[in-house]
Write an enzyme that holds these catalytic residues in place. Structure first.
Site, short mmCIF file in Angstrom:
data_model
loop_
_atom_site.label_atom_id
_atom_site.label_comp_id
_atom_site.label_asym_id
_atom_site.label_seq_id
_atom_site.Cartn_x
_atom_site.Cartn_y
_atom_site.Cartn_z
N GLN A 171 48.11 2.99 50.58
CA GLN A 171 47.21 2.17 51.40
C GLN A 171 47.55 0.69 51.31
O GLN A 171 47.78 0.15 50.23
CB GLN A 171 45.75 2.37 50.98
CG GLN A 171 44.81 1.77 52.01
CD GLN A 171 43.36 1.73 51.58
OE1 GLN A 171 43.03 1.10 50.58
NE2 GLN A 171 42.50 2.40 52.32
N CYS A 198 37.50 -2.45 53.60
CA CYS A 198 36.98 -3.03 52.36
C CYS A 198 36.02 -4.20 52.66
O CYS A 198 36.38 -5.13 53.38
CB CYS A 198 38.14 -3.53 51.49
SG CYS A 198 37.55 -4.32 49.99
N ASP A 218 29.16 9.03 50.24
CA ASP A 218 28.05 9.68 49.53
C ASP A 218 28.18 11.19 49.37
O ASP A 218 27.17 11.87 49.18
CB ASP A 218 26.70 9.38 50.21
CG ASP A 218 26.37 7.89 50.23
OD1 ASP A 218 27.07 7.12 49.54
OD2 ASP A 218 25.42 7.52 50.93
N ARG A 222 33.40 8.00 44.65
CA ARG A 222 32.68 7.79 43.39
C ARG A 222 32.30 9.06 42.67
O ARG A 222 32.32 9.12 41.44
CB ARG A 222 31.44 6.91 43.66
CG ARG A 222 31.80 5.47 44.01
CD ARG A 222 30.64 4.74 44.61
NE ARG A 222 30.24 5.31 45.90
CZ ARG A 222 29.18 4.94 46.58
NH1 ARG A 222 28.40 3.99 46.11
NH2 ARG A 222 28.91 5.50 47.74
C1 LIG Z 1 35.50 1.03 42.54
C2 LIG Z 1 35.81 1.25 44.00
C3 LIG Z 1 37.02 0.83 44.50
C4 LIG Z 1 37.34 1.04 45.85
N1 LIG Z 1 38.58 0.67 46.30
C5 LIG Z 1 38.95 1.00 47.58
C6 LIG Z 1 40.28 0.78 48.04
O1 LIG Z 1 41.16 0.31 47.30
N2 LIG Z 1 40.55 1.12 49.32
C7 LIG Z 1 39.62 1.66 50.17
O2 LIG Z 1 39.92 1.97 51.33
N3 LIG Z 1 38.37 1.88 49.75
C8 LIG Z 1 38.01 1.60 48.48
N4 LIG Z 1 36.76 1.91 48.04
C9 LIG Z 1 35.84 2.63 48.94
C10 LIG Z 1 36.00 4.16 48.77
O3 LIG Z 1 37.29 4.57 49.17
C11 LIG Z 1 34.96 4.91 49.62
O4 LIG Z 1 35.15 4.60 50.97
C12 LIG Z 1 33.54 4.57 49.23
O5 LIG Z 1 33.38 4.55 47.81
C13 LIG Z 1 32.55 5.59 49.84
O6 LIG Z 1 32.85 6.89 49.41
P1 LIG Z 1 32.03 7.59 48.20
O7 LIG Z 1 30.57 7.51 48.55
O8 LIG Z 1 32.55 9.00 48.18
O9 LIG Z 1 32.34 6.82 46.96
C14 LIG Z 1 36.41 1.68 46.72
C15 LIG Z 1 35.18 2.08 46.20
C16 LIG Z 1 34.88 1.89 44.86
C17 LIG Z 1 33.55 2.38 44.34
#
Ligand SMILES: Cc1cc2nc3c(=O)[nH]c(=O)nc-3n(C[C@H](O)[C@H](O)[C@H](O)COP(=O)(O)O)c2cc1C
Length: 325
Positions: A72, A102, A206, A229
């Site tokens: 990415q 982001c 989520d 997460r």
């Molecule tokens: C600690 C952390 C770091 C993240 N870093 C990135 C990243 O480098 N690139 C990206 O596209 N999204 C990043 N995200 C977003 C996640 O890829 C994802 O879209 C977001 O956490 C929602 O999904 P979830 O509810 O399953 O966690 C990050 C999220 C967290 C919590």
């Protein structure tokens, strides 16, 4: 059949979401072993890659059996992103993913990540140029839109498809929401239901149980589910989701013995990949999640978080196994 290059979407794919400082090579290896179909690197800053920053180059390395694997990229400027994409191509991942999602202030305020959702014409122009500058499939990860009044995702996905983007991951929040509120999957479903869409649509946000993955797949018909997460401390979620999605049955939660086994493996992989100094520190964020929900765990947690000796850490993990199994 839907695909990203050679990656055929013959079932609902499970994807480990890119997470900066979390989804490094050791953690991705663990998630892959436990059922993630596709993995993506942490985000890579275009400028840092061009400047040959060692830590950035480390982040693009993939595991021996890690495929399909995407790298990415983030940035805010056409030339540097195209140049960085060409460097990434030389590492031969299966695809390049562009981060237009982001929301972190230090990134979005410069127009990178979801900051670019304020300037859709430029977002499309840069994406198009990146596609032209490499042979690899290019995918995009983004959000519903900039804010509540600008949820442009349905139209944006059509535009991205038209310029040659091969798949789109959608996190069901706006840039303004950051991580607040609940991820709204209805608009993700609307993108998927758009008869003009022909590329894989990956739903994200989520998903914290196999049941939720199943419901979102059933309701919104996405081609893949991306989990972030909820995989931290619980990489077994991929196996659980696979079983639920394919057979509508539930798996047993992992035993303490299994949690200890995977945590040890994760630790050893991290030490091997990052060296002892950095590795020991970086593993600390994972211990609490691995052993979440265990009563009277505090003394063990403190030991795990304060020990700087690998043998002592291994002994503590063995003690946890004996005490709580
Ligand atoms: C600690 C952390 C770091 C993240 N870093 C990135 C990243 O480098 N690139 C990206 O596209 N999204 C990043 N995200 C977003 C996640 O890829 C994802 O879209 C977001 O956490 C929602 O999904 P979830 O509810 O399953 O966690 C990050 C999220 C967290 C919590």
């Amino acid at each position: 059949m839907l695909s990203i290059g050679d990656i055929i979407f013959n079932n609902t794919k499970l994807i480990l979401a890119p997470m900066d400082d979390v989804t490094d090579l050791p953690f991705r290896t663990i998630c892959k072993e436990l059922g993630a179909d596709i993995t993506v690197s942490e985000f890579i800053a275009a400028d840092a890659l061009i400047r040959d920053v060692e830590k950035t180059k480390q982040k693009i390395l993939s595991g021996k059996n890690e495929n399909p694997f995407g790298i990415q990229l983030f940035g805010n400027e056409k030339e540097s992103m195209c140049k960085a994409a060409q460097i990434i191509e030389s590492y031969q991942p299966d695809f390049i993913d562009i981060n237009w999602g982001c929301p972190a202030r230090k990134i979005a305020s410069k127009g990178a990540g979801s900051g670019m959702l304020k300037n859709i014409p430029l977002l499309l122009e840069i994406t198009k140029e990146i596609i032209k500058s490499v042979h690899l499939p290019v995918t995009v990860k983004t959000r519903l839109g900039y804010d509540e009044n600008n949820k442009c995702i349905v139209e944006l996905c059509e535009q991205l498809q038209d310029i040659g983007v091969k798949a789109i991951s959608i996190h069901g929040r706006t840039k303004s929401q950051m991580f607040k509120g609940e991820s709204d999957w209805t608009l993700i479903g609307k993108v998927k239901a758009n008869p003009n869409m022909e590329i894989p649509i990956i739903g994200n946000g989520d998903i914290n149980s196999a049941q939720k993955a199943y419901q979102m797949r059933e309701f919104h018909k996405v081609d893949a589910i991306m989990i972030g997460r909820a995989a931290i401390g619980n990489p077994w979620i991929f196996k659980e989701c696979r079983q639920k999605l394919d057979y509508n049955t539930n798996m047993q939660t992992p035993t303490i013995e299994e949690r200890v086994r995977i945590c040890k493996k994760h630790l050893l992989l991290t030490l091997e990949h990052k060296g002892e100094g950095v590795g020991l520190l970086e593993m600390r964020k994972h211990y609490k999640p691995y052993f979440k929900g265990i009563n009277e765990f505090k003394p063990y947690r403190i030991k795990l978080l304060t020990t700087n000796d690998v043998n002592e850490l291994m002994d503590t993990l063995d003690e946890i196994n004996c005490k709580f199994n």
